[in-house]
Design an enzyme around this catalytic site. Structure first.
Site, PDB file in Angstrom:
ATOM      1  N   PRO A   9       6.774  -3.226   3.057  1.00  0.00           N
ATOM      2  CA  PRO A   9       7.006  -3.261   4.597  1.00  0.00           C
ATOM      3  C   PRO A   9       5.926  -4.086   5.268  1.00  0.00           C
ATOM      4  CG  PRO A   9       5.893  -1.374   3.827  1.00  0.00           C
ATOM      5  CD  PRO A   9       6.563  -1.890   2.782  1.00  0.00           C
ATOM      6  N   ASN A  10       6.589  -4.814   6.465  1.00  0.00           N
ATOM      7  CA  ASN A  10       5.597  -5.623   7.344  1.00  0.00           C
ATOM      8  C   ASN A  10       5.503  -6.980   6.784  1.00  0.00           C
ATOM      9  OD1 ASN A  10       5.390  -3.492   9.466  1.00  0.00           O
ATOM     10  ND2 ASN A  10       4.074  -2.711   8.211  1.00  0.00           N
ATOM     11  N   ARG A  17       1.633 -11.800  11.653  1.00  0.00           N
ATOM     12  CA  ARG A  17       0.962 -10.777  11.379  1.00  0.00           C
ATOM     13  C   ARG A  17      -0.606 -10.810  10.998  1.00  0.00           C
ATOM     14  NH1 ARG A  17       1.439  -6.959   6.152  1.00  0.00           N
ATOM     15  NH2 ARG A  17       0.355  -4.930   7.109  1.00  0.00           N
ATOM     16  N   TYR A  22      -3.930 -12.215   6.339  1.00  0.00           N
ATOM     17  CA  TYR A  22      -2.915 -12.743   5.610  1.00  0.00           C
ATOM     18  C   TYR A  22      -2.434 -14.044   5.727  1.00  0.00           C
ATOM     19  CZ  TYR A  22      -2.313  -7.556   5.711  1.00  0.00           C
ATOM     20  OH  TYR A  22      -2.491  -6.377   5.525  1.00  0.00           O
ATOM     21  N   ASN A  73       4.496  -6.360  -4.440  1.00  0.00           N
ATOM     22  CA  ASN A  73       3.625  -6.327  -3.273  1.00  0.00           C
ATOM     23  C   ASN A  73       4.208  -5.107  -2.530  1.00  0.00           C
ATOM     24  OD1 ASN A  73       1.774  -6.112  -1.140  1.00  0.00           O
ATOM     25  ND2 ASN A  73       1.721  -8.489  -0.683  1.00  0.00           N
ATOM     26  N   ALA A  76       1.691  -1.316   2.363  1.00  0.00           N
ATOM     27  CA  ALA A  76       1.112  -0.015   2.710  1.00  0.00           C
ATOM     28  C   ALA A  76       1.600   0.892   1.845  1.00  0.00           C
ATOM     29  CB  ALA A  76       1.567   0.236   4.128  1.00  0.00           C
ATOM     30  N   ASP A  86       6.659   6.432  -9.633  1.00  0.00           N
ATOM     31  CA  ASP A  86       7.635   7.095 -10.369  1.00  0.00           C
ATOM     32  C   ASP A  86       8.815   5.916 -10.993  1.00  0.00           C
ATOM     33  OD1 ASP A  86       6.061   9.395 -10.529  1.00  0.00           O
ATOM     34  OD2 ASP A  86       7.498  10.263  -9.297  1.00  0.00           O
ATOM     35  N   GLU A  97       1.185  -5.486  -9.927  1.00  0.00           N
ATOM     36  CA  GLU A  97       0.825  -5.325  -8.380  1.00  0.00           C
ATOM     37  C   GLU A  97       0.309  -6.672  -7.956  1.00  0.00           C
ATOM     38  OE1 GLU A  97      -1.231  -1.935  -7.818  1.00  0.00           O
ATOM     39  OE2 GLU A  97      -2.230  -2.568  -5.899  1.00  0.00           O
ATOM     40  N   HIS A  99      -1.536  -8.458  -4.062  1.00  0.00           N
ATOM     41  CA  HIS A  99      -1.486  -8.505  -2.620  1.00  0.00           C
ATOM     42  C   HIS A  99      -2.150  -9.683  -2.208  1.00  0.00           C
ATOM     43  CE1 HIS A  99      -1.114  -3.944  -2.866  1.00  0.00           C
ATOM     44  NE2 HIS A  99      -2.012  -4.165  -3.916  1.00  0.00           N
ATOM     45  N   ARG A 106     -11.514  -4.217   1.803  1.00  0.00           N
ATOM     46  CA  ARG A 106     -11.181  -3.838   3.268  1.00  0.00           C
ATOM     47  C   ARG A 106     -11.408  -2.390   3.496  1.00  0.00           C
ATOM     48  NH1 ARG A 106      -5.346  -5.931   4.142  1.00  0.00           N
ATOM     49  NH2 ARG A 106      -5.764  -5.404   6.147  1.00  0.00           N
ATOM     50  N   ARG A 110      -7.591   1.580   1.699  1.00  0.00           N
ATOM     51  CA  ARG A 110      -6.754   0.582   0.896  1.00  0.00           C
ATOM     52  C   ARG A 110      -7.195   0.408  -0.460  1.00  0.00           C
ATOM     53  NH1 ARG A 110      -3.596  -1.774   4.794  1.00  0.00           N
ATOM     54  NH2 ARG A 110      -4.749  -1.997   6.989  1.00  0.00           N
TER      55      ARG A 110
HETATM   56  C1  DQA Z   1      -1.150  -5.929   1.306  1.00  0.00           C
HETATM   57  C2  DQA Z   1      -2.258  -5.048   1.533  1.00  0.00           C
HETATM   58  C3  DQA Z   1      -2.068  -3.662   1.846  1.00  0.00           C
HETATM   59  O1  DQA Z   1      -3.011  -2.828   2.069  1.00  0.00           O
HETATM   60  C4  DQA Z   1      -1.342  -3.742   3.537  1.00  0.00           C
HETATM   61  O2  DQA Z   1      -0.847  -2.575   3.827  1.00  0.00           O
HETATM   62  C5  DQA Z   1      -0.414  -4.766   3.241  1.00  0.00           C
HETATM   63  C6  DQA Z   1      -0.519  -5.883   2.751  1.00  0.00           C
HETATM   64  C7  DQA Z   1      -1.390  -7.588   0.927  1.00  0.00           C
HETATM   65  O3  DQA Z   1      -0.493  -8.207   0.697  1.00  0.00           O
HETATM   66  O4  DQA Z   1      -2.695  -8.086   1.042  1.00  0.00           O
HETATM   67  O5  DQA Z   1       0.686  -4.385   4.035  1.00  0.00           O
HETATM   68  O6  DQA Z   1      -0.212  -5.437   0.423  1.00  0.00           O
END
Ligand code: DQA
Length: 143
Positions: A9-10, A17, A22, A73, A76, A86, A97, A99, A106, A110
């Protein structure tokens, strides 16, 4: 080798953003860089984004048998989603994983990742570079 990149998301808002956190690259810019690097390495890439947890779960399930490595990625959902965790276990596809930001530098909420324990490794804090590093790491976990 086929690598499935999933973005949560986002991340569709990258570029505008919180650019101080980011960066100014859009997700399409990052995808372009990943695809260029993958082409040079002979790696096939599928690159997707969704704001919906269930859609991400569906895609992780479908990775079984269709992708060699999953790069996630989860944004959130990293910090909240038992369902994604799962799904990674059920899919039994090696997962990485990633980011953009260093989640450990942060807010405290997180610092915890529900998906990290079921991933082969975690890359964070290198901006768009986290995606390119994941492509390198994918070659190490798929073998
Ligand atoms: C994120 C880090 C997460 O905590 C955050 O909610 C994001 C972006 C990152 O790529 O740094 O949406 O995954």
């Amino acid at each position: 080798m086929k690598v499935l990149f999933l973005n949560g998301p986002n991340l569709n808002l990258l570029g505008t953003r919180e650019p101080e956190v980011y960066g100014r690259q859009t997700l399409a810019d990052i995808e372009r860089e990943v695809r260029a690097r993958a082409l040079a390495r002979g790696i096939e890439v599928d690159f997707r984004q969704s704001n919906h947890e269930g859609e991400l779960v569906d895609w992780i399930q479908q990775a079984r048998g269709s992708a060699d490595v999953l790069v996630l990625n989860a944004a959130a959902y990293t910090h909240t989603s038992v369902a994604l965790r799962d799904a990674i276990v059920a899919a039994a596809v090696p997962a990485i994983e990633i980011h953009l930001s260093n989640i450990h530098a942060r807010e405290e909420f997180r610092h915890r990742s529900l998906v990290a324990p079921v991933c082969r490794g975690v890359i964070c804090g290198f901006g768009a570079g986290s995606y390119l590093l994941a492509l390198e790491a994918a070659g190490m976990v798929s073998a």
